[in-house]
Design a protein around this motif. Sequence first.
Motif, PDB file in Angstrom:
ATOM      1  N   LEU A  22       0.825  -1.200   0.000  1.00  0.00           N
ATOM      2  CA  LEU A  22       0.000   0.000   0.000  1.00  0.00           C
ATOM      3  C   LEU A  22       0.858   1.248   0.000  1.00  0.00           C
ATOM      4  O   LEU A  22       0.595   2.209  -0.721  1.00  0.00           O
ATOM      5  CB  LEU A  22      -0.928  -0.003   1.221  1.00  0.00           C
ATOM      6  N   ILE A  23       1.923   1.244   0.810  1.00  0.00           N
ATOM      7  CA  ILE A  23       2.826   2.387   0.847  1.00  0.00           C
ATOM      8  C   ILE A  23       3.483   2.587  -0.507  1.00  0.00           C
ATOM      9  O   ILE A  23       3.587   3.695  -1.018  1.00  0.00           O
ATOM     10  CB  ILE A  23       3.892   2.202   1.935  1.00  0.00           C
ATOM     11  N   ALA A  24       3.925   1.492  -1.133  1.00  0.00           N
ATOM     12  CA  ALA A  24       4.577   1.587  -2.443  1.00  0.00           C
ATOM     13  C   ALA A  24       3.610   2.148  -3.470  1.00  0.00           C
ATOM     14  O   ALA A  24       3.985   2.961  -4.322  1.00  0.00           O
ATOM     15  CB  ALA A  24       5.070   0.213  -2.886  1.00  0.00           C
ATOM     16  N   THR A  25       2.345   1.742  -3.408  1.00  0.00           N
ATOM     17  CA  THR A  25       1.344   2.246  -4.350  1.00  0.00           C
ATOM     18  C   THR A  25       1.136   3.728  -4.175  1.00  0.00           C
ATOM     19  O   THR A  25       1.044   4.489  -5.135  1.00  0.00           O
ATOM     20  CB  THR A  25       0.000   1.507  -4.145  1.00  0.00           C
ATOM     21  N   ALA A  26       1.076   4.178  -2.913  1.00  0.00           N
ATOM     22  CA  ALA A  26       0.861   5.598  -2.647  1.00  0.00           C
ATOM     23  C   ALA A  26       2.020   6.431  -3.156  1.00  0.00           C
ATOM     24  O   ALA A  26       1.830   7.488  -3.752  1.00  0.00           O
ATOM     25  CB  ALA A  26       0.680   5.817  -1.142  1.00  0.00           C
ATOM     26  N   GLY A  31       2.223  10.531  -3.991  1.00  0.00           N
ATOM     27  CA  GLY A  31       1.950  11.062  -2.662  1.00  0.00           C
ATOM     28  C   GLY A  31       2.750  10.353  -1.611  1.00  0.00           C
ATOM     29  O   GLY A  31       2.955   9.150  -1.661  1.00  0.00           O
ATOM     30  N   PRO A  32       3.225  11.084  -0.588  1.00  0.00           N
ATOM     31  CA  PRO A  32       3.960  10.465   0.493  1.00  0.00           C
ATOM     32  C   PRO A  32       3.033   9.639   1.345  1.00  0.00           C
ATOM     33  O   PRO A  32       1.853   9.902   1.431  1.00  0.00           O
ATOM     34  CB  PRO A  32       4.493  11.678   1.286  1.00  0.00           C
ATOM     35  N   THR A  88      -7.801   9.093  -1.013  1.00  0.00           N
ATOM     36  CA  THR A  88      -6.927   9.316   0.147  1.00  0.00           C
ATOM     37  C   THR A  88      -5.454   9.108  -0.160  1.00  0.00           C
ATOM     38  O   THR A  88      -4.609   9.907   0.238  1.00  0.00           O
ATOM     39  CB  THR A  88      -7.327   8.386   1.309  1.00  0.00           C
ATOM     40  N   ASN A  89      -5.113   8.054  -0.869  1.00  0.00           N
ATOM     41  CA  ASN A  89      -3.696   7.744  -1.096  1.00  0.00           C
ATOM     42  C   ASN A  89      -3.159   8.265  -2.421  1.00  0.00           C
ATOM     43  O   ASN A  89      -2.121   7.800  -2.887  1.00  0.00           O
ATOM     44  CB  ASN A  89      -3.470   6.237  -0.991  1.00  0.00           C
ATOM     45  N   ASP A  90      -3.853   9.229  -3.015  1.00  0.00           N
ATOM     46  CA  ASP A  90      -3.359   9.831  -4.252  1.00  0.00           C
ATOM     47  C   ASP A  90      -3.595  11.341  -4.224  1.00  0.00           C
ATOM     48  O   ASP A  90      -4.579  11.835  -4.759  1.00  0.00           O
ATOM     49  CB  ASP A  90      -4.048   9.220  -5.474  1.00  0.00           C
ATOM     50  N   PRO A  91      -2.710  12.109  -3.567  1.00  0.00           N
ATOM     51  CA  PRO A  91      -2.869  13.562  -3.448  1.00  0.00           C
ATOM     52  C   PRO A  91      -2.958  14.287  -4.786  1.00  0.00           C
ATOM     53  O   PRO A  91      -3.459  15.410  -4.853  1.00  0.00           O
ATOM     54  CB  PRO A  91      -1.613  13.990  -2.682  1.00  0.00           C
ATOM     55  N   SER A  92      -2.475  13.655  -5.864  1.00  0.00           N
ATOM     56  CA  SER A  92      -2.521  14.304  -7.174  1.00  0.00           C
ATOM     57  C   SER A  92      -3.939  14.333  -7.760  1.00  0.00           C
ATOM     58  O   SER A  92      -4.158  14.938  -8.802  1.00  0.00           O
ATOM     59  CB  SER A  92      -1.574  13.605  -8.157  1.00  0.00           C
ATOM     60  N   VAL A 115      -6.138  23.441  -9.011  1.00  0.00           N
ATOM     61  CA  VAL A 115      -5.402  22.562  -8.109  1.00  0.00           C
ATOM     62  C   VAL A 115      -5.073  21.229  -8.782  1.00  0.00           C
ATOM     63  O   VAL A 115      -5.921  20.630  -9.441  1.00  0.00           O
ATOM     64  CB  VAL A 115      -6.230  22.308  -6.826  1.00  0.00           C
ATOM     65  N   ASP A 116      -3.823  20.754  -8.595  1.00  0.00           N
ATOM     66  CA  ASP A 116      -3.452  19.425  -9.103  1.00  0.00           C
ATOM     67  C   ASP A 116      -2.772  18.556  -8.051  1.00  0.00           C
ATOM     68  O   ASP A 116      -2.393  17.421  -8.331  1.00  0.00           O
ATOM     69  CB  ASP A 116      -2.580  19.526 -10.362  1.00  0.00           C
ATOM     70  N   CYS A 117      -2.644  19.060  -6.815  1.00  0.00           N
ATOM     71  CA  CYS A 117      -2.074  18.239  -5.739  1.00  0.00           C
ATOM     72  C   CYS A 117      -2.313  18.929  -4.409  1.00  0.00           C
ATOM     73  O   CYS A 117      -2.236  20.160  -4.317  1.00  0.00           O
ATOM     74  CB  CYS A 117      -0.571  18.040  -5.959  1.00  0.00           C
ATOM     75  N   LEU A 118      -2.616  18.127  -3.386  1.00  0.00           N
ATOM     76  CA  LEU A 118      -2.811  18.664  -2.042  1.00  0.00           C
ATOM     77  C   LEU A 118      -2.347  17.638  -1.023  1.00  0.00           C
ATOM     78  O   LEU A 118      -2.805  16.494  -1.015  1.00  0.00           O
ATOM     79  CB  LEU A 118      -4.288  18.991  -1.792  1.00  0.00           C
ATOM     80  N   VAL A 119      -1.400  18.047  -0.167  1.00  0.00           N
ATOM     81  CA  VAL A 119      -0.935  17.211   0.933  1.00  0.00           C
ATOM     82  C   VAL A 119      -1.004  18.047   2.205  1.00  0.00           C
ATOM     83  O   VAL A 119      -0.535  19.190   2.229  1.00  0.00           O
ATOM     84  CB  VAL A 119       0.517  16.724   0.715  1.00  0.00           C
ATOM     85  N   THR A 120      -1.592  17.484   3.263  1.00  0.00           N
ATOM     86  CA  THR A 120      -1.626  18.186   4.537  1.00  0.00           C
ATOM     87  C   THR A 120      -1.097  17.262   5.622  1.00  0.00           C
ATOM     88  O   THR A 120      -1.274  16.050   5.568  1.00  0.00           O
ATOM     89  CB  THR A 120      -3.054  18.635   4.908  1.00  0.00           C
ATOM     90  N   GLY A 121      -0.431  17.856   6.592  1.00  0.00           N
ATOM     91  CA  GLY A 121       0.076  17.099   7.726  1.00  0.00           C
ATOM     92  C   GLY A 121      -0.137  17.923   8.972  1.00  0.00           C
ATOM     93  O   GLY A 121       0.440  19.003   9.095  1.00  0.00           O
ATOM     94  N   GLY A 122      -0.992  17.446   9.872  1.00  0.00           N
ATOM     95  CA  GLY A 122      -1.342  18.279  11.011  1.00  0.00           C
ATOM     96  C   GLY A 122      -2.021  19.531  10.503  1.00  0.00           C
ATOM     97  O   GLY A 122      -2.997  19.472   9.748  1.00  0.00           O
TER      98      GLY A 122
END
Length: 201
Positions: A22-26, A31-32, A88-92, A115-122
């Motif tokens: 799953l991590i490798a797919t993301a 996306g991280p 969820t696992n594809d921010p793009s 918009v073409d990508c969104l990543v949020t952390g906290g």
Amino acid sequence: MSHAAPSSRRRTRAAAVGTALLIATAVAAGGPAAASDDNDAGAGAGAGAGDRSTEREAAALTGTAKLYRSLGDDITFTFDAHLAAEDTNDPSKATGTFRFSHYLNGDGASAEVKVDCLVTGGKVAVVSGVITESDLEGAEGKRVGVTVHDKGRKDRLGYSWASTGSPVDQGPLPKCVSSAPFETVRAGTGDFTVLPWEPRL
């Protein structure tokens, strides 16, 4: 020390392999795969695996505010960026728009961005997109990125063209890339809201 039964070890090993895939797919999707420190107790916990209608969206950046400048520059950023629960696992796959403008003594320019990508952390978000409309010559078609730190009434913001001074002068930019949020928001002009990303690991 007790040892797990062979069947237990096999189940543990299978779960670890599933998580790694799953991590490798993301990561391959752009996306991280890092969990947020701020967990929303209602996200996924109350929703059944087959009932996505009750899931909150995966991430979001919304709101508007002006940046503080001692000379009185009117610099405004407005965001309406979202990542749906099913992505969820594809921010793009994030959607929405954001807009920014910079004027001083009647001179300046503005830009509308898809918009073409969104990543949020906290409470920190990085959003990118391609400029679709602008009165700044040469800006249309450029990808730009913005970072927002949602600190309540003391939000901060950064942008990918911080070191060049203009989106036109920055080089090619990958998705979801920006600078540290070094700017401060002018008090009383608005607020940004970041919804923490919770990738499925």
